[in-house]
Design a protein around this motif. Structure first.
Motif, PDB file in Angstrom:
ATOM      1  N   LEU A  50       2.019   2.228   0.601  1.00 50.86           N
ATOM      2  CA  LEU A  50       1.552   3.280  -0.240  1.00 50.86           C
ATOM      3  C   LEU A  50       2.247   4.424  -0.149  1.00 50.86           C
ATOM      4  CD1 LEU A  50      -1.878   2.947  -2.365  1.00 50.86           C
ATOM      5  CD2 LEU A  50       0.818   1.951  -3.177  1.00 50.86           C
ATOM      6  N   GLN A  51       3.450   4.740  -0.536  1.00 48.32           N
ATOM      7  CA  GLN A  51       4.147   6.131   0.025  1.00 48.32           C
ATOM      8  C   GLN A  51       3.575   7.143  -0.213  1.00 48.32           C
ATOM      9  OE1 GLN A  51       5.774   6.556   2.926  1.00 48.32           O
ATOM     10  NE2 GLN A  51       5.070   3.989   2.858  1.00 48.32           N
ATOM     11  N   TRP A  52       2.551   8.441  -0.001  1.00 48.20           N
ATOM     12  CA  TRP A  52       2.041   8.734  -0.655  1.00 48.20           C
ATOM     13  C   TRP A  52       2.353  10.489  -1.000  1.00 48.20           C
ATOM     14  CZ3 TRP A  52      -1.685   7.728  -3.888  1.00 48.20           C
ATOM     15  CH2 TRP A  52      -2.238   6.881  -3.492  1.00 48.20           C
ATOM     16  N   ASP A  72      -6.560  20.773  -5.641  1.00 52.68           N
ATOM     17  CA  ASP A  72      -6.280  20.704  -4.273  1.00 52.68           C
ATOM     18  C   ASP A  72      -5.653  19.109  -3.694  1.00 52.68           C
ATOM     19  OD1 ASP A  72      -5.838  23.800  -4.263  1.00 52.68           O
ATOM     20  OD2 ASP A  72      -7.846  24.264  -3.527  1.00 52.68           O
ATOM     21  N   GLY A  73      -5.307  19.049  -3.145  1.00 51.69           N
ATOM     22  CA  GLY A  73      -5.136  17.680  -1.824  1.00 51.69           C
ATOM     23  C   GLY A  73      -4.537  16.182  -3.584  1.00 51.69           C
ATOM     24  N   LEU A  74      -4.390  16.526  -4.416  1.00 52.28           N
ATOM     25  CA  LEU A  74      -4.019  14.760  -5.307  1.00 52.28           C
ATOM     26  C   LEU A  74      -2.741  15.447  -5.045  1.00 52.28           C
ATOM     27  CD1 LEU A  74      -5.050  13.472  -7.652  1.00 52.28           C
ATOM     28  CD2 LEU A  74      -3.801  15.291  -9.460  1.00 52.28           C
ATOM     29  N   GLU A  75      -2.530  14.066  -4.919  1.00 51.99           N
ATOM     30  CA  GLU A  75      -1.207  12.791  -4.127  1.00 51.99           C
ATOM     31  C   GLU A  75      -0.709  11.989  -4.971  1.00 51.99           C
ATOM     32  OE1 GLU A  75      -1.953  11.900   0.214  1.00 51.99           O
ATOM     33  OE2 GLU A  75      -3.484  10.591  -0.306  1.00 51.99           O
ATOM     34  N   CYS A  76       0.428  11.419  -5.471  1.00 49.13           N
ATOM     35  CA  CYS A  76       0.703  10.505  -6.301  1.00 49.13           C
ATOM     36  C   CYS A  76       1.531   9.191  -5.198  1.00 49.13           C
ATOM     37  CB  CYS A  76       0.881  10.195  -7.420  1.00 49.13           C
ATOM     38  SG  CYS A  76       0.167  11.877  -8.930  1.00 49.13           S
ATOM     39  N   THR A  77       1.732   8.342  -6.360  1.00 50.51           N
ATOM     40  CA  THR A  77       2.654   7.017  -5.863  1.00 50.51           C
ATOM     41  C   THR A  77       3.240   5.937  -6.468  1.00 50.51           C
ATOM     42  OG1 THR A  77       3.204   5.615  -3.638  1.00 50.51           O
ATOM     43  CG2 THR A  77       0.675   5.621  -4.384  1.00 50.51           C
ATOM     44  N   ARG A  78       4.092   5.366  -6.458  1.00 50.04           N
ATOM     45  CA  ARG A  78       3.648   4.520  -7.474  1.00 50.04           C
ATOM     46  C   ARG A  78       3.616   2.480  -6.806  1.00 50.04           C
ATOM     47  NH1 ARG A  78       7.506   7.710 -10.349  1.00 50.04           N
ATOM     48  NH2 ARG A  78       6.083   8.041 -12.425  1.00 50.04           N
ATOM     49  N   MET A  79       3.071   2.051  -6.929  1.00 52.28           N
ATOM     50  CA  MET A  79       2.223   0.393  -6.153  1.00 52.28           C
ATOM     51  C   MET A  79       2.887  -0.282  -6.821  1.00 52.28           C
ATOM     52  SD  MET A  79      -0.644  -1.149  -5.499  1.00 52.28           S
ATOM     53  CE  MET A  79      -1.680  -2.319  -7.898  1.00 52.28           C
ATOM     54  N   GLN A  80       3.643  -0.927  -6.678  1.00 49.49           N
ATOM     55  CA  GLN A  80       4.322  -2.881  -6.813  1.00 49.49           C
ATOM     56  C   GLN A  80       3.952  -3.384  -7.312  1.00 49.49           C
ATOM     57  OE1 GLN A  80       7.820  -4.472  -4.931  1.00 49.49           O
ATOM     58  NE2 GLN A  80       8.967  -2.003  -4.880  1.00 49.49           N
ATOM     59  N   ALA A  81       3.775  -4.173  -7.942  1.00 47.38           N
ATOM     60  CA  ALA A  81       3.131  -5.722  -9.031  1.00 47.38           C
ATOM     61  C   ALA A  81       3.560  -5.998  -9.595  1.00 47.38           C
ATOM     62  CB  ALA A  81       1.952  -4.761  -9.630  1.00 47.38           C
ATOM     63  N   PRO A  82       3.280  -7.750  -9.619  1.00 47.29           N
ATOM     64  CA  PRO A  82       4.488  -8.642 -10.361  1.00 47.29           C
ATOM     65  C   PRO A  82       5.034  -8.526 -11.686  1.00 47.29           C
ATOM     66  CG  PRO A  82       3.058  -9.852  -9.744  1.00 47.29           C
ATOM     67  CD  PRO A  82       1.950  -8.640  -9.335  1.00 47.29           C
ATOM     68  N   LEU A  83       5.602  -8.357 -12.915  1.00 53.99           N
ATOM     69  CA  LEU A  83       5.537  -8.102 -14.290  1.00 53.99           C
ATOM     70  C   LEU A  83       4.966  -9.332 -14.179  1.00 53.99           C
ATOM     71  CD1 LEU A  83       6.303  -7.041 -16.920  1.00 53.99           C
ATOM     72  CD2 LEU A  83       8.381  -8.188 -16.941  1.00 53.99           C
ATOM     73  N   SER A  84       5.212 -10.387 -14.130  1.00 55.19           N
ATOM     74  CA  SER A  84       4.492 -12.126 -14.765  1.00 55.19           C
ATOM     75  C   SER A  84       3.794 -12.563 -13.143  1.00 55.19           C
ATOM     76  CB  SER A  84       5.864 -12.833 -14.863  1.00 55.19           C
ATOM     77  OG  SER A  84       4.483 -13.972 -16.029  1.00 55.19           O
ATOM     78  N   TYR A  85       2.308 -12.476 -13.432  1.00 51.63           N
ATOM     79  CA  TYR A  85       2.161 -13.477 -12.526  1.00 51.63           C
ATOM     80  C   TYR A  85       1.681 -14.624 -12.334  1.00 51.63           C
ATOM     81  CZ  TYR A  85      -0.884  -9.131 -11.140  1.00 51.63           C
ATOM     82  OH  TYR A  85      -1.110  -7.676 -10.283  1.00 51.63           O
ATOM     83  N   ASP A  86       2.316 -15.439 -13.551  1.00 49.42           N
ATOM     84  CA  ASP A  86       3.283 -17.004 -13.489  1.00 49.42           C
ATOM     85  C   ASP A  86       4.333 -16.911 -12.389  1.00 49.42           C
ATOM     86  OD1 ASP A  86       1.649 -17.684 -14.582  1.00 49.42           O
ATOM     87  OD2 ASP A  86       1.788 -17.329 -16.346  1.00 49.42           O
ATOM     88  N   ASP A  87       4.928 -15.986 -12.024  1.00 50.10           N
ATOM     89  CA  ASP A  87       6.563 -15.599 -11.195  1.00 50.10           C
ATOM     90  C   ASP A  87       6.338 -13.960 -10.365  1.00 50.10           C
ATOM     91  OD1 ASP A  87       9.484 -15.974 -10.417  1.00 50.10           O
ATOM     92  OD2 ASP A  87       9.614 -15.057 -12.907  1.00 50.10           O
ATOM     93  N   PRO A  88       5.248 -14.296  -9.562  1.00 46.93           N
ATOM     94  CA  PRO A  88       5.512 -13.267  -8.594  1.00 46.93           C
ATOM     95  C   PRO A  88       6.671 -12.769  -8.024  1.00 46.93           C
ATOM     96  CG  PRO A  88       4.252 -15.111  -8.135  1.00 46.93           C
ATOM     97  CD  PRO A  88       5.024 -15.103  -9.263  1.00 46.93           C
ATOM     98  N   GLY A  89       7.303 -13.983  -8.196  1.00 44.86           N
ATOM     99  CA  GLY A  89       9.294 -13.841  -6.927  1.00 44.86           C
ATOM    100  C   GLY A  89       9.922 -12.986  -8.348  1.00 44.86           C
TER     101      GLY A  89
END
Length: 523
Positions: A50-52, A72-89
């Motif tokens: 994760l890139q905060w 103070d100190g709040l940081e954010c990011t975005r995490m990748q997840a598969p749209l469909s867990y039946d097609d993780p690629g």
């Protein structure tokens, strides 16, 4: 504001608020693990870093921006997840995450879900951090506070988008018949889904929003945060998310505190009727409070308060009143009242609003709805209502038109303060009937969980929307310890209003010390 399907309300004007075959496959089965122990096909997601960064640009309203900027100190990011867990690629979603790190050595992450569905975990992280700091809670120094916007919500990409802020203000887009007087045709329900498909980037994005997918996102988040096991606080709808995670990954739970528990054994129709009955009970307690005040618009006899309320409010069905530069309809007025019934502290505002209706104005009830929805002073709305609708389309049982009419009739029997005094039992169609995928949750859920460590359920006796009986049932289903809170309100943990509850919660989350069975706190 509109009804609740699982806990938190949505503005009635925007609602919460024949099933087509899914365009893409959805499943609740867990994938087979690879040799590394990671579910097959998910290795790249579990290995991501994760890139905060600063949280500028993650807030969706001025209110969110202001509150998040106070931490103070709040940081954010975005995490990748598969749209469909039946097609993780295949395609991915970008899950928005916020963190406020502990000042010293942390036990790990405390992951929050504030409810809804559709509530922003980023905003909840900020408000929780501020509350814990003010209360000088020991949790502040022991956990990194982490929240995420579930798929479809807030700053997560893609997010559900069904209408503009201007349309929200005008109340011209309704997302659900539930808790409203709307009378729909099949063409109407198809048009609603078509709007959401266009605004949300296509049907496939709407087909993977259910709680079972969100629970699997939560497990990826646990991994990339570096936590061997999950420590979780779920409130309202978050208790459903927690229960589904416990069902899918029981051995990966360290601690799970579920506040405002949803009954996992009840189907959609039964649970919604029960929730409306809870609001009627809260209305009657509010009316009893009102009866003791000089000039109570409901009169001095609580037994006749519902009848008096109907006399004041039912004319709005045919003739709305001016409110905040627009008008207040019957549905929006009831939504404003429901907003105030969530917390005893808002009862005086309900009383003021009812008094205003008798004077031909609807400003206070309209503002109650705005405040609860998260609309800011500049007219920006979070996508809470839209995400709530969409997630519930993937979780809830689909009702036939006949069942919709039965639900509406049962609602007025159990909650007569919501009765418009008009024949609106027809046209209560399920607005999800043209949704591009079947629901994936299933009822009952989390009914055969083994290997789960000790968990804690907190339930308020006067909870208006997730009744105490449901909290009892959730604790029984998961084998959890139940902490009963005697009083009014919906969710209480970390609100800073109940030292008894917060002391027990901290002892459990930090040291895994559960209270004795039968322990109670007063509000």
């Amino acid at each position: 504001m509109s009804i609740l399907t699982t806990g938190k309300p949505v503005r009635l004007m925007a609602a919460i608020t024949a099933v087509l075959m899914p365009l893409t496959a959805c499943t609740s089965a867990k994938p087979s693990p690879s040799s590394s122990g990671t579910p097959a096909g998910l290795e790249r997601f579990h290995r991501q870093t994760l890139q905060w960064e600063k949280c500028d640009g993650y807030a969706k309203t001025a209110t969110e921006s202001t509150v998040m900027g106070m931490v103070d100190g709040l940081e954010c990011t975005r995490m990748q997840a598969p749209l469909s867990y039946d097609d993780p690629g295949g395609r991915t979603v970008q899950i928005a995450v916020a963190r406020r790190s502990a000042p010293g050595d942390a036990l790990g992450s405390l992951v929050l879900n504030p409810g809804g569905p559709g509530g922003s975990g980023l905003f909840a992280t900020a408000t929780t951090a501020l509350g814990l700091d003010k209360a000088k809670s020991p949790l502040t120094g022991r956990f990194d506070l982490v929240g995420f916007d579930p798929r479809g919500v807030g700053a997560t990409v893609p997010a559900v988008d069904c209408f503009s802020d201007a349309e929200a203000d005008r109340g011209t887009v309704t997302l659900s018949a539930q808790g409203t007087t709307v009378q729909w045709t099949e063409q109407d329900t198809k048009a609603v889904v078509d709007r959401c498909v266009r605004g949300s980037g296509g049907p496939e994005n709407l087909a993977h929003l259910g709680t079972r997918d969100v629970a699997r996102d939560l497990d990826i988040l646990r991994t990339v945060l570096g936590d061997e096991k999950l420590t979780f606080l779920g409130q309202s709808y978050g208790t459903r998310l927690g229960a589904v995670y416990a069902e899918q990954f029981p051995s990966r739970v360290r601690a799970m505190l579920l506040d405002g528990g949803i009954d996992p054994t009840q189907g959609t129709l039964e649970r919604r009727v029960g929730a409306y009955a809870g609001f009627q009970a809260a209305f009657e307690r509010m009316a009893a409070f009102c009866a003791k005040q000089a000039g109570c618009p409901l009169g001095r006899d609580p037994k006749t308060a519902t009848t008096q309320f109907q006399k004041i409010m039912q004319p709005l069905y045919a003739t709305p009143v001016p409110a905040l530069g627009g008008e207040l309809t019957f549905d929006a007025a009831i939504g404003g009242v429901i907003s105030g019934l969530y917390a005893e502290a808002a009862w005086p505002r309900i009383i003021k609003g009812i008094t205003q209706i008798g004077q031909g104005r609807g400003d206070e009830l309209a503002q109650l709805g705005y405040d609860f929805s998260g609309r800011d002073a500049k007219g920006a709305w979070p996508n809470f209502a839209e995400a709530n609708y969409a997630i519930n389309c993937m979780d809830e049982e689909r009702l036939t038109e006949q069942q919709g009419g039965e639900l509406r009739a049962a609602t007025y029997r159990q909650a007569p303060f919501m009765d418009p005094g008009a024949d609106v039992l027809s046209g209560a169609r399920d607005s999800c009937e043209h949704w591009p995928a079947r629901p994936t949750l299933g009822y009952p859920y989390a009914d055969d969980v083994t290997g789960l460590p000790g968990t804690l359920v907190v339930s308020i006796t006067g909870d208006p929307t997730t009744p105490h009986a449901g909290g009892i049932r959730l604790a029984e289903t998961l084998g959890s310890t139940l902490l009963t809170v005697r009083g009014e309100g919906h969710t209480v943990v970390m609100a800073g209003t109940n030292p008894c509850v917060d002391r027990i919660a901290a002892a459990y989350l930090i040291d895994l010390e559960l209270p004795e069975e039968g322990t109670t706190c007063d509000s």
